[in-house]
Design a protein around this motif. Structure first.
Motif, short mmCIF file in Angstrom:
data_model
loop_
_atom_site.label_atom_id
_atom_site.label_comp_id
_atom_site.label_asym_id
_atom_site.label_seq_id
_atom_site.Cartn_x
_atom_site.Cartn_y
_atom_site.Cartn_z
N UNK A 9 0.83 -1.20 0.00
CA UNK A 9 0.00 0.00 0.00
C UNK A 9 0.87 1.26 0.00
N UNK A 10 1.96 1.20 0.77
CA UNK A 10 2.86 2.35 0.85
C UNK A 10 3.51 2.64 -0.50
N UNK A 11 3.96 1.60 -1.18
CA UNK A 11 4.59 1.80 -2.50
C UNK A 11 3.59 2.38 -3.50
N UNK A 12 2.34 1.92 -3.40
CA UNK A 12 1.31 2.42 -4.30
C UNK A 12 1.06 3.91 -4.05
N UNK A 13 1.04 4.30 -2.75
CA UNK A 13 0.83 5.74 -2.44
C UNK A 13 2.03 6.56 -2.86
N UNK A 14 3.23 6.05 -2.66
CA UNK A 14 4.44 6.79 -3.04
C UNK A 14 4.50 7.01 -4.55
N UNK A 15 3.99 6.06 -5.30
CA UNK A 15 4.00 6.19 -6.76
C UNK A 15 3.15 7.36 -7.22
N UNK A 16 2.17 7.75 -6.42
CA UNK A 16 1.29 8.86 -6.78
C UNK A 16 1.97 10.20 -6.56
N UNK A 17 3.05 10.25 -5.79
CA UNK A 17 3.81 11.48 -5.56
C UNK A 17 3.23 12.34 -4.47
N UNK A 18 3.88 13.51 -4.25
CA UNK A 18 3.40 14.46 -3.26
C UNK A 18 3.79 14.14 -1.83
N UNK A 19 4.80 13.30 -1.62
CA UNK A 19 5.24 12.93 -0.27
C UNK A 19 6.52 13.67 0.07
N UNK A 20 6.57 14.31 1.26
CA UNK A 20 7.75 15.08 1.68
C UNK A 20 8.73 14.25 2.49
N UNK A 21 8.25 13.30 3.26
CA UNK A 21 9.13 12.48 4.09
C UNK A 21 8.41 11.17 4.41
N UNK A 22 9.18 10.09 4.57
CA UNK A 22 8.62 8.77 4.87
C UNK A 22 9.12 8.32 6.23
N UNK A 23 8.17 7.93 7.10
CA UNK A 23 8.50 7.25 8.35
C UNK A 23 8.27 5.76 8.10
N UNK A 24 9.34 4.98 8.16
CA UNK A 24 9.26 3.59 7.71
C UNK A 24 9.57 2.62 8.84
N UNK A 25 8.58 1.77 9.16
CA UNK A 25 8.78 0.68 10.10
C UNK A 25 9.34 -0.51 9.32
N UNK A 26 10.45 -1.05 9.79
CA UNK A 26 11.08 -2.17 9.08
C UNK A 26 10.37 -3.49 9.32
N UNK A 27 9.38 -3.51 10.23
CA UNK A 27 8.64 -4.75 10.50
C UNK A 27 7.18 -4.56 10.12
N UNK A 28 6.88 -4.89 8.89
CA UNK A 28 5.52 -4.78 8.37
C UNK A 28 4.97 -6.17 8.08
N UNK A 29 3.67 -6.30 8.01
CA UNK A 29 3.10 -7.63 7.79
C UNK A 29 3.56 -8.28 6.49
N UNK A 30 3.80 -7.47 5.45
CA UNK A 30 4.19 -8.05 4.17
C UNK A 30 5.65 -7.82 3.81
N UNK A 31 6.44 -7.29 4.77
CA UNK A 31 7.87 -7.08 4.50
C UNK A 31 8.61 -6.86 5.80
#
Length: 327
Positions: A9-31
């Protein structure tokens, strides 16, 4: 603030653009782990990424920073005072990313200029070891970059080492040199004449750590200068007087024989007996009616034969003289 709980879901939203900064948890259900960061960073390399990690993931978080993340935050500290830590971390991450991008663009421009430069660009450390050798240097000297990088500068002949060390020492003292002409050697041993300009390189503490130099091949120019000097020596060492006049009759050149045999020629100019009566001759030559005029001039007991010619390119008159008294 937008939040999703899965990488897809995050990659899909990032592809749409308009993001200034990403807070990323390294432990996600699918990665999980470093692969999570790698995928996000590949999607938006221009966006600053802050990694959120548990204590057990700190090593992975450090690896993420090494691969391009702006920073990592422990979830435990964020939970204590999320506003303080997050606001400061986000602000710093955005500013660092902006600075990194500006620096990256500047470095790309410099690398392109160095690579495309028709002039040899060479950088040395304080010991004279090559740290930069651009394509023009390869073409100019014959050594490839892998052959010289990390090694002493190979272009300096043995007999020029003292001169080279003096120039290097001058630059390492903080002085710049411009247009210094030196002779160096190519890989095949043939000489090459150079015009060198060099300046010191400074580190973050403003200490001089090396030099950078730009070299232009002036071999052809030096050869032309030597050839001109050789040709000029014919006139200068000719035992017979040679004189040149501008279109107005003013003397522009006397060879050594003319200056020695007629020491007052320069001061008297057109009033000298040797040059009197030239007005009509010069007019004839400049008018194109003749290209060569020969006349005899008597000075005291000596008789001279003058050969006058008109130089078409700049209008000067050249006079060759020979003492024909004995003849």
């Amino acid at each position: 603030l937008e939040w999703v709980d899965r990488l897809a879901q995050g990659l899909e939203r990032l592809a749409a653009g308009g993001i200034d900064v990403v807070l990323l948890d390294l432990s996600l259900p699918d990665s999980h782990g470093l692969d999570t960061f790698i995928k996000v960073h590949a999607q938006v390399p221009e966006v600053p990424i802050l990694v959120l990690t548990g204590l057990e993931d700190e090593t992975t978080a450090v690896q993420a920073v090494q691969r391009g993340a702006q920073d990592y935050l422990s979830k435990a500290y964020v939970m204590v005072d999320s506003h303080f830590f997050l606001v400061r971390a986000i602000r710093y991450a955005i500013e660092r990313k902006r600075t990194e991008e500006e620096l990256r663009k500047t470095n790309q421009t410099l690398r392109a200029l160095i690579h495309a430069s028709p002039l040899a660009i060479i950088s040395l450390d304080r010991e004279g070891i090559v740290t930069l050798w651009n394509p023009a240097a390869e073409r100019m000297f014959g050594w490839t970059e892998p052959e010289v990088r990390g090694r002493p500068l190979p272009v300096v002949p043995t007999e020029k080492q003292q001169e080279f060390r003096a120039l290097l020492g001058m630059v390492l003292q903080g002085k710049e040199v411009t247009g210094v002409e030196v002779r160096r050697q190519k890989k095949d041993g043939s000489p090459v004449d150079l015009s060198i300009s060099a300046a010191p390189l400074y580190d973050a503490r403003d200490l001089i750590v090396g030099t950078i130099a730009v070299a232009a091949d002036i071999t052809e120019r030096k050869q032309a200068e030597r050839e001109l000097a050789r040709l000029a020596s014919f006139a200068e060492h000719n035992p017979n007087p040679i004189i040149e006049l501008d279109p107005h009759g003013h003397i522009t050149y006397l060879n050594a024989a003319a200056a020695q045999q007629f020491p007052d020629l320069s001061s008297l100019g057109p009033r000298h007996p040797f040059l009197q009566g030239l007005g009509s001759v010069v007019s004839t030559l400049q008018g194109g009616r003749k290209t060569l005029f020969v006349r005899e001039v008597t000075l005291g007991t000596r008789v001279y034969e003058q050969h006058l010619s008109h130089l078409q390119d700049d209008g000067r008159i050249r006079i060759y003289m020979a003492d024909i008294t004995e003849r």
